[in-house]
Design a protein around this motif. Structure first.
Motif, mmCIF file in Angstrom:
data_model
loop_
_atom_site.group_PDB
_atom_site.id
_atom_site.type_symbol
_atom_site.label_atom_id
_atom_site.label_comp_id
_atom_site.label_asym_id
_atom_site.label_seq_id
_atom_site.Cartn_x
_atom_site.Cartn_y
_atom_site.Cartn_z
ATOM 1 N N ALA A 171 0.940 -1.240 -0.047
ATOM 2 C CA ALA A 171 0.005 0.041 -0.116
ATOM 3 C C ALA A 171 0.791 1.219 0.090
ATOM 4 N N ALA A 172 1.935 1.252 0.865
ATOM 5 C CA ALA A 172 2.913 2.277 0.715
ATOM 6 C C ALA A 172 3.474 2.537 -0.726
ATOM 7 N N MET A 173 3.670 1.710 -1.385
ATOM 8 C CA MET A 173 3.923 2.001 -2.737
ATOM 9 C C MET A 173 3.153 2.464 -3.773
ATOM 10 N N ILE A 174 1.979 2.236 -3.526
ATOM 11 C CA ILE A 174 0.917 2.781 -4.259
ATOM 12 C C ILE A 174 0.670 4.044 -3.695
ATOM 13 N N THR A 175 0.625 4.439 -2.514
ATOM 14 C CA THR A 175 0.545 5.734 -2.051
ATOM 15 C C THR A 175 1.715 6.553 -2.521
ATOM 16 N N ALA A 176 2.892 6.065 -2.558
ATOM 17 C CA ALA A 176 4.197 6.940 -2.830
ATOM 18 C C ALA A 176 4.017 7.390 -4.231
ATOM 19 N N ALA A 177 3.250 6.679 -5.124
ATOM 20 C CA ALA A 177 2.974 6.692 -6.679
ATOM 21 C C ALA A 177 2.128 7.647 -6.935
ATOM 22 N N THR A 178 0.969 7.687 -6.099
ATOM 23 C CA THR A 178 -0.088 8.367 -6.507
ATOM 24 C C THR A 178 -0.465 9.541 -5.567
ATOM 25 N N GLY A 179 -0.030 9.350 -4.178
ATOM 26 C CA GLY A 179 -0.486 10.564 -3.295
ATOM 27 C C GLY A 179 -1.692 10.188 -2.630
ATOM 28 N N ILE A 180 -2.262 8.970 -2.764
ATOM 29 C CA ILE A 180 -3.327 8.726 -2.024
ATOM 30 C C ILE A 180 -3.337 7.569 -1.137
ATOM 31 N N GLU A 181 -3.723 7.724 0.137
ATOM 32 C CA GLU A 181 -3.642 6.952 1.127
ATOM 33 C C GLU A 181 -4.840 5.943 1.178
ATOM 34 N N PRO A 182 -4.803 4.713 1.516
ATOM 35 C CA PRO A 182 -5.876 3.799 1.543
ATOM 36 C C PRO A 182 -6.721 3.849 2.885
ATOM 37 N N TYR A 183 -7.786 3.614 2.880
ATOM 38 C CA TYR A 183 -8.707 3.173 4.133
ATOM 39 C C TYR A 183 -8.456 1.964 4.513
ATOM 40 N N TYR A 184 -7.709 1.545 5.578
ATOM 41 C CA TYR A 184 -7.494 0.399 6.209
ATOM 42 C C TYR A 184 -8.769 -0.137 7.000
ATOM 43 N N VAL A 185 -9.385 -1.235 6.628
ATOM 44 C CA VAL A 185 -10.254 -1.845 7.282
ATOM 45 C C VAL A 185 -10.052 -2.752 8.655
ATOM 46 N N GLY A 186 -8.989 -3.382 8.603
ATOM 47 C CA GLY A 186 -8.761 -4.299 9.735
ATOM 48 C C GLY A 186 -7.902 -3.700 10.874
ATOM 49 N N LYS A 187 -7.784 -4.319 11.721
ATOM 50 C CA LYS A 187 -7.280 -3.834 12.909
ATOM 51 C C LYS A 187 -5.954 -3.011 12.751
ATOM 52 N N PRO A 188 -5.719 -1.641 13.171
ATOM 53 C CA PRO A 188 -6.393 -1.357 14.311
ATOM 54 C C PRO A 188 -7.622 -0.464 14.174
ATOM 55 N N ASN A 189 -7.933 -0.607 13.182
ATOM 56 C CA ASN A 189 -9.386 0.097 12.725
ATOM 57 C C ASN A 189 -10.475 -0.416 13.703
ATOM 58 N N PRO A 190 -11.340 0.172 14.606
ATOM 59 C CA PRO A 190 -12.296 -0.463 15.500
ATOM 60 C C PRO A 190 -13.463 -0.862 14.573
ATOM 61 N N LEU A 191 -13.550 -0.443 13.322
ATOM 62 C CA LEU A 191 -14.546 -0.901 12.440
ATOM 63 C C LEU A 191 -14.462 -2.546 12.410
ATOM 64 N N MET A 192 -13.307 -2.972 12.441
ATOM 65 C CA MET A 192 -13.258 -4.558 12.288
ATOM 66 C C MET A 192 -13.987 -5.190 13.710
ATOM 67 N N MET A 193 -13.733 -4.330 14.733
ATOM 68 C CA MET A 193 -14.260 -4.995 16.016
ATOM 69 C C MET A 193 -15.801 -4.764 16.152
ATOM 70 N N ARG A 194 -16.272 -3.569 15.632
ATOM 71 C CA ARG A 194 -17.691 -3.580 15.389
ATOM 72 C C ARG A 194 -18.282 -4.446 14.619
ATOM 73 N N THR A 195 -17.694 -4.603 13.562
ATOM 74 C CA THR A 195 -18.393 -5.689 12.660
ATOM 75 C C THR A 195 -18.521 -7.117 13.071
ATOM 76 N N ALA A 196 -17.521 -7.312 13.752
ATOM 77 C CA ALA A 196 -17.355 -8.548 14.552
ATOM 78 C C ALA A 196 -18.443 -8.594 15.768
#
Length: 276
Positions: A171-196
């Motif tokens: 993801a860091a390679m893609i960000t370096a080439a595009t300037g766009i940060e991804p939205y990460y769904v998995g931990k530590p995003n509490p979204l993963m916990m809430r869906t669980a």
């Protein structure tokens, strides 16, 4: 025992897999007994993993080989959480997916069309065979306006030969080439916990998260409003805990000690009925 862990009953349990239940292909002491105790007492639970490569069927087989019996429905991966999240954002849309069967199957099952042209999402997961061609295609699609999603921020993954580059590194390679940060769904995003929690119809106030990492497991449990247990059989050493600005509710040597907590903190029938 930390009294904060026992100040109210524990109805449900979430647990990380690697470093808590298993190490590589071997069960950690007490892991099978922990699952057996949860079942005996009728506790709701899910086994979580940030690894997006494997389907629940694959993971069930892996755990079974280690002597741990977990149903497919009791496994929740960052791939499943990502597919569910995106299906709620834009159902039935088109995505370019870099990953293995765990992610592609989850996306298919959630109703997505997988393509490499005119896509709404670029979804990056883990694979043992990242290709320059696939990464280049992802960079171009993100540059053309596709929304960039990644299953998890882990920069390396384990292998018998040593660390391998994982989702966060690519993801860091893609960000370096595009300037766009991804939205990460998995931990530590509490979204993963809430869906669980939603998957097992559990409440954060009466659920405990077990993990071996302060920076993912404990952090995401805390941010989702749960009590947490750090076990010392994985990534975080006891002496490293004080370097973090937050603390787990309890620190235990291994899942074997957690198994002994399950019955002691189980709610009475009256308390269960009161929650329902």
């Amino acid at each position: 025992m930390n009294t904060a862990l026992e100040d109210r009953p524990i109805h449900s349990w979430l647990t990380d897999m690697d470093g808590v239940l298993v190490h590589e292909e071997q069960a950690l002491p007490g892991a099978a007994e922990f699952i057996t105790e949860l079942r005996r007492l009728g506790r709701r639970f899910l086994v979580l993993t940030n690894n997006s490569m494997f389907t629940p069927r694959d993971l069930k087989a892996r755990l079974a080989r280690a002597g741990i019996d977990v149903d497919e429905d009791s496994l929740w991966t960052s791939a499943l959480a990502t597919a569910q999240f995106l299906s709620e954002q834009s159902p039935g849309s088109t995505a370019y997916v870099i990953g293995e069967a765990g992610l592609t199957s989850a996306m298919h099952d959630a109703g997505f069309i997988l393509s490499d042209v005119d896509v709404e999402f670029v979804v990056l997961g883990e694979t043992r065979t990242y290709s320059f061609e696939a990464i280049t295609r992802a960079i171009r699609l993100v540059g053309e306006g596709a929304k960039f999603i990644a299953t998890n921020p882990d920069v390396t993954g384990p292998s018998p030969a040593g660390p391998l580059p994982a989702t966060g590194a690519v993801a860091a390679m893609i960000t370096a080439a595009t300037g766009i940060e991804p939205y990460y769904v998995g931990k530590p995003n509490p979204l993963m916990m809430r869906t669980a929690l939603n998957r097992i119809e559990a409440h954060s106030e009466t659920t405990v998260m077990i993990g071996d990492r302060m920076d993912t497991d404990v952090k995401s449990g805390l941010e989702a409003g749960m009590r947490s247990i750090l076990v010392l059989t994985g990534s975080t050493r006891e002496e490293a805990i004080t370097s973090f600005p937050f603390r787990p509710t309890a620190v235990l040597p291994s899942i074997a000690e957690v198994a002994r907590v399950v019955e002691r903190t189980a709610p009475t029938r009256e308390q269960e009925l009161g929650e329902d």
